[in-house]
Motif scaffolding. Structure first.
Motif, PDB file in Angstrom:
ATOM      1  N   SER A 252       0.816  -1.195   0.000  1.00 11.50           N
ATOM      2  CA  SER A 252       0.000   0.000   0.000  1.00 11.50           C
ATOM      3  C   SER A 252       0.859   1.258   0.000  1.00 11.50           C
ATOM      4  O   SER A 252       0.514   2.242  -0.633  1.00 11.50           O
TER       5      SER A 252
ATOM      6  N   LEU B 216       3.773   1.485  -1.341  1.00 14.13           N
ATOM      7  CA  LEU B 216       4.336   1.563  -2.686  1.00 14.13           C
ATOM      8  C   LEU B 216       3.354   2.212  -3.659  1.00 14.13           C
ATOM      9  O   LEU B 216       3.761   2.972  -4.547  1.00 14.13           O
ATOM     10  N   ARG B 217       2.084   1.942  -3.500  1.00 15.12           N
ATOM     11  CA  ARG B 217       1.080   2.584  -4.368  1.00 15.12           C
ATOM     12  C   ARG B 217       1.037   4.092  -4.119  1.00 15.12           C
ATOM     13  O   ARG B 217       0.934   4.873  -5.056  1.00 15.12           O
ATOM     14  N   VAL B 218       1.113   4.486  -2.867  1.00 15.20           N
ATOM     15  CA  VAL B 218       1.120   5.921  -2.536  1.00 15.20           C
ATOM     16  C   VAL B 218       2.358   6.581  -3.132  1.00 15.20           C
ATOM     17  O   VAL B 218       2.291   7.673  -3.698  1.00 15.20           O
TER      18      VAL B 218
ATOM     19  N   ARG C 187       3.999   5.559  -5.745  1.00 14.53           N
ATOM     20  CA  ARG C 187       3.810   5.576  -7.182  1.00 14.53           C
ATOM     21  C   ARG C 187       2.920   6.757  -7.598  1.00 14.53           C
ATOM     22  O   ARG C 187       3.171   7.419  -8.601  1.00 14.53           O
ATOM     23  N   VAL C 188       1.888   7.046  -6.818  1.00 16.58           N
ATOM     24  CA  VAL C 188       1.000   8.183  -7.097  1.00 16.58           C
ATOM     25  C   VAL C 188       1.783   9.486  -7.009  1.00 16.58           C
ATOM     26  O   VAL C 188       1.643  10.383  -7.853  1.00 16.58           O
TER      27      VAL C 188
ATOM     28  N   ARG D 275       4.965   9.878  -7.535  1.00 21.69           N
ATOM     29  CA  ARG D 275       5.848   9.936  -8.698  1.00 21.69           C
ATOM     30  C   ARG D 275       5.082  10.407  -9.941  1.00 21.69           C
ATOM     31  O   ARG D 275       5.594  11.194 -10.729  1.00 21.69           O
TER      32      ARG D 275
END
Length: 113
Positions: free
Chosen positions: A1, A3-5, A7-8, A10
């Motif tokens: 989770s 990592l998703r944040v 990625r957002v 980025r």
């Protein structure tokens, strides 16, 4: 989770760079417009310079012999003429029409207040 944040974030950083490219494109358009208008601005300043020169020569012709502060101390007939000019009617030394250069400077001072 997490990592998703990350990625957002980025993706948002990349989108910010695209916004910068749009701003640079707008600045490029403004610079291009200014470059195209330089000839018109040059013509405007040329006409203004010609008008200043014409009125400068006219001012030297008409007002070149007026007495200025300090003329009463100069040798010659102009000093004698200035002896009889009232003190409050003498022109300041820096606002004179004795020659074209001083006349152009005086016209510029008057036009820019």
């Amino acid at each position: 989770s997490i990592l998703r944040v990350m990625r957002v974030f980025r993706v948002l950083r990349i989108l910010r760079a695209f916004r910068l490219f749009r701003a640079v494109e707008g600045l490029r358009e403004i610079a291009s417009t200014l470059m195209h208008s330089l000839t018109g601005i040059a013509h405007l300043f040329s006409m203004l310079g010609l008008i200043f020169f014409i009125f400068g020569v006219l001012g030297v012709t008409i007002f070149g012999q007026l007495c200025t502060e300090g003329d009463e101390r100069e040798p010659g007939l102009s000093a004698v003429r200035c002896w009889f000019t009232e003190e409050d009617r003498l022109l300041p030394r820096q606002a004179t029409f004795r020659h074209v250069g001083a006349a152009l400077l005086t016209l510029f001072r008057v036009s820019t207040a």
